[in-house]
Enzyme design. Structure first.
Site, PDB file in Angstrom:
ATOM      1  CB  ALA A 114       9.516  -4.720   2.961  1.00  0.00           C
ATOM      2  N   PRO A 148     -10.469   1.037   4.698  1.00  0.00           N
ATOM      3  CG  PRO A 148      -8.822  -0.155   3.890  1.00  0.00           C
ATOM      4  CD  PRO A 148      -9.112   0.797   4.933  1.00  0.00           C
ATOM      5  CG  PHE A 167      -1.565   1.242   1.531  1.00  0.00           C
ATOM      6  CD1 PHE A 167      -2.215   2.032   0.531  1.00  0.00           C
ATOM      7  CD2 PHE A 167      -1.331   1.776   2.928  1.00  0.00           C
ATOM      8  CE1 PHE A 167      -2.757   3.217   1.127  1.00  0.00           C
ATOM      9  CE2 PHE A 167      -2.039   2.961   3.209  1.00  0.00           C
ATOM     10  CZ  PHE A 167      -2.779   3.544   2.459  1.00  0.00           C
ATOM     11  N   GLY A 218      -5.552  -5.910  23.982  1.00  0.00           N
ATOM     12  CA  GLY A 218      -4.572  -4.967  24.207  1.00  0.00           C
ATOM     13  C   GLY A 218      -4.689  -3.590  23.461  1.00  0.00           C
ATOM     14  CG  HIS A 219      -8.022  -1.681  20.666  1.00  0.00           C
ATOM     15  ND1 HIS A 219      -9.675  -1.543  20.302  1.00  0.00           N
ATOM     16  CD2 HIS A 219      -7.835  -0.730  19.670  1.00  0.00           C
ATOM     17  CE1 HIS A 219      -9.843  -0.706  19.285  1.00  0.00           C
ATOM     18  NE2 HIS A 219      -8.591  -0.043  18.959  1.00  0.00           N
ATOM     19  CG  LEU A 242     -17.085   1.173  15.086  1.00  0.00           C
ATOM     20  CD1 LEU A 242     -18.208   2.307  15.599  1.00  0.00           C
ATOM     21  CD2 LEU A 242     -15.909   1.962  14.911  1.00  0.00           C
ATOM     22  CB  SER A 252       8.692  -9.335   7.530  1.00  0.00           C
ATOM     23  OG  SER A 252       7.901 -10.170   7.040  1.00  0.00           O
ATOM     24  CE1 TYR A 259       3.620  -2.985  12.025  1.00  0.00           C
ATOM     25  CE2 TYR A 259       2.278  -1.729  13.656  1.00  0.00           C
ATOM     26  CZ  TYR A 259       2.949  -1.954  12.423  1.00  0.00           C
ATOM     27  OH  TYR A 259       3.461  -0.719  11.763  1.00  0.00           O
ATOM     28  CG  ASP A 267       1.547   6.583  15.200  1.00  0.00           C
ATOM     29  OD1 ASP A 267       1.265   5.247  14.792  1.00  0.00           O
ATOM     30  OD2 ASP A 267       0.263   7.361  15.401  1.00  0.00           O
ATOM     31  CD  GLU A 268       0.228   0.468  15.754  1.00  0.00           C
ATOM     32  OE1 GLU A 268       0.435  -0.626  16.293  1.00  0.00           O
ATOM     33  OE2 GLU A 268      -0.580   0.592  14.860  1.00  0.00           O
TER      34      GLU A 268
HETATM   35  O1  TDX Z   1     -13.086  -3.460  11.721  1.00  0.00           O
HETATM   36  C1  TDX Z   1     -12.195  -2.843  12.380  1.00  0.00           C
HETATM   37  N1  TDX Z   1     -12.830  -2.079  13.341  1.00  0.00           N
HETATM   38  C2  TDX Z   1     -12.059  -1.244  14.182  1.00  0.00           C
HETATM   39  O2  TDX Z   1     -13.030  -0.615  15.033  1.00  0.00           O
HETATM   40  C3  TDX Z   1     -10.618  -2.658  12.385  1.00  0.00           C
HETATM   41  C4  TDX Z   1     -10.225  -3.539  11.137  1.00  0.00           C
HETATM   42  C5  TDX Z   1      -9.936  -1.742  13.130  1.00  0.00           C
HETATM   43  N2  TDX Z   1     -10.741  -0.986  14.184  1.00  0.00           N
HETATM   44  C6  TDX Z   1      -9.813  -0.277  14.799  1.00  0.00           C
HETATM   45  C7  TDX Z   1      -8.590  -0.658  15.544  1.00  0.00           C
HETATM   46  C8  TDX Z   1      -8.098   0.820  15.710  1.00  0.00           C
HETATM   47  O3  TDX Z   1      -8.441   1.303  16.828  1.00  0.00           O
HETATM   48  O4  TDX Z   1      -9.775   0.863  13.927  1.00  0.00           O
HETATM   49  C9  TDX Z   1      -8.465   1.475  14.385  1.00  0.00           C
HETATM   50  C10 TDX Z   1      -7.593   1.323  13.205  1.00  0.00           C
HETATM   51  O5  TDX Z   1      -7.140  -0.146  12.838  1.00  0.00           O
HETATM   52  P1  TDX Z   1      -6.228  -0.519  12.083  1.00  0.00           P
HETATM   53  O6  TDX Z   1      -6.587  -0.039  10.368  1.00  0.00           O
HETATM   54  O7  TDX Z   1      -5.911  -2.111  12.043  1.00  0.00           O
HETATM   55  O8  TDX Z   1      -5.060   0.331  12.266  1.00  0.00           O
HETATM   56  P2  TDX Z   1      -4.107   0.432  13.727  1.00  0.00           P
HETATM   57  O9  TDX Z   1      -3.971  -0.763  14.609  1.00  0.00           O
HETATM   58  O10 TDX Z   1      -4.180   1.620  14.365  1.00  0.00           O
HETATM   59  O11 TDX Z   1      -2.706   0.235  12.944  1.00  0.00           O
HETATM   60  C11 TDX Z   1      -2.214   0.879  11.631  1.00  0.00           C
HETATM   61  O12 TDX Z   1      -1.486   2.361  11.759  1.00  0.00           O
HETATM   62  C12 TDX Z   1      -0.282   2.234  12.375  1.00  0.00           C
HETATM   63  C13 TDX Z   1      -1.514   0.350  10.697  1.00  0.00           C
HETATM   64  O13 TDX Z   1      -2.301  -1.132  10.362  1.00  0.00           O
HETATM   65  C14 TDX Z   1      -0.262  -0.125  11.241  1.00  0.00           C
HETATM   66  O14 TDX Z   1       0.608  -0.854  10.303  1.00  0.00           O
HETATM   67  C15 TDX Z   1       0.600   1.370  11.569  1.00  0.00           C
HETATM   68  O15 TDX Z   1       1.550   1.037  12.000  1.00  0.00           O
END
Ligand code: TDX
Length: 334
Positions: A78, A189, A11, A272-273, A203, A96, A147, A121-122
């Site tokens: 990568a 997406p 991406f 762990g969100h 969510l 990786s 990750y 930033d994570e």
């Molecule tokens: O279906 C979903 N519902 C939802 O509420 C998904 C897939 C995610 N989420 C939440 C989890 C996070 O709070 O949305 C937020 C964003 O989730 P992700 O797209 O999985 O991103 P995140 O975990 O924040 O990490 C992303 O940003 C930092 C990238 O995937 C990482 O690669 C990057 O380093």
């Protein structure tokens, strides 16, 4: 100038190539990509007919060395990048992100090649929702997930190679990206393609977790600013002041797509969100003169929705498998 882009079929890496071709016609690009599930190998030749693609894993030290040796600059995108996958299967992330990065920096060291390492930033962990603080370059590393721990480890390797071996490297840690060609497993997406396939948005937990959104083109323009003007050995944070909680992002998507504002389910939370990410990009703005120039969040989101509407054949083949994986992991809670 010859540049090697690792992860160039993914991406952010593929959007980096797009931007580079538009704005820097005199650069020769080679891509090194393992071609795993998140890479678009089939579409690559059509999208970038003049770019050489070496399909190999960075864990292959010999191929990596040969590719690096012929380059003036390596931009290292990568990585295994999806937190949810890392919670179920951490090993590919170690391989990786840690071993792959080790092979890249060893090759750059051997051949004295300039490196820019892309990170997240994570690595800084998370912030309280109501804390006014934001991450800066001096925030202590405190990663939460497998990750983010592997990305933190990869950053530490690069830093150590700079200090111990004089590796000519810079690092950037960017906030959450969105834009075209993002895999449908990721939050934005996934929600857009749920609406396009007649499913409800999903969510995790309360939906109050905050992410700091930036369009992928802003990220990649900032990467070029750091390559051009950054100080060797430095880390720069990239962010565009785009803090939003997940519910408000879903509501904006639903509104832009003509749906009811509550057309979403709360589902099982991610273990762990992380609560909140927020980036202070003052150093990048003030020292290097970078500023966002492509899109505010709402416009960027509307363009991204348009892209997924117009490019169903790109994402449809991934969607069923991704949703089957999610369905096995999550339950609707309200
Ligand atoms: O279906 C979903 N519902 C939802 O509420 C998904 C897939 C995610 N989420 C939440 C989890 C996070 O709070 O949305 C937020 C964003 O989730 P992700 O797209 O999985 O991103 P995140 O975990 O924040 O990490 C992303 O940003 C930092 C990238 O995937 C990482 O690669 C990057 O380093």
């Amino acid at each position: 100038m010859n540049i090697l882009v690792t992860g160039g079929a993914g991406f952010i890496g593929s959007n980096f190539i797009d931007l580079t071709r538009q704005e820097r016609g005199d650069i020769d690009i080679t891509v090194l990509d393992a071609g795993n599930y998140a890479a678009d190998i089939e579409g690559f030749a059509t999208r970038f007919p003049e770019v050489e693609l070496i399909r190999a894993d960075l864990a292959d030290a010999e191929v990596t060395d040969r590719a690096v040796c012929e380059s003036d600059l390596v931009v290292h995108f990568a990585a295994e990048s999806h937190n949810d996958n890392s919670l179920h299967s951490p090993w590919p992330f170690v391989q990786s992100n840690i071993i792959g990065t080790y092979n890249v920096i060893e090759a750059c060291r051997r051949h004295d090649v300039r490196l820019h390492h892309i990170s997240s930033d994570e690595v800084y962990g998370d912030l309280e929702i109501d804390d006014p603080a934001r991450f800066t370059e001096s925030t202590a590393y405190n990663p939460s997930s497998p990750y983010s721990a592997t990305k933190a480890g990869s950053d530490m390797l690069v830093r150590a190679w700079v200090r111990s071996f004089g590796l000519r490297a810079t690092i950037s840690n960017c906030s959450n990206n969105y834009g075209p060609y993002q895999h449908v497993e990721k939050f934005i997406p996934r929600q857009i393609t749920n609406v396009l396939t007649g499913a409800r948005c999903k969510l995790y937990g309360t939906g109050l977790n905050v992410r700091d959104w930036i369009h992928v083109d802003e990220h990649n323009a900032a990467v070029w600013t750091i390559i051009d003007k950054g100080e060797i050995g430095r880390t720069y944070l990239i962010g565009a002041d785009g803090e939003k909680n997940n519910i408000s992002v879903v509501r904006t998507i639903l509104e832009l797509m003509g749906r009811e504002p509550d057309d979403f389910d709360h589902v099982t939370d991610r273990p762990g969100h992380d609560l909140r990410y927020a980036v202070d990009a003052t150093a990048l703005r003030e020292e290097l003169g970078w500023a966002p120039r492509f899109a505010d969040f709402r416009t960027g989101l509307a363009d991204t929705i348009e892209w997924y509407r117009d490019n169903r054949s790109w994402w449809e083949p991934q969607k069923t498998a991704v949703e089957a994986t999610y369905a096995a992991r999550e339950e609707v809670i309200s």
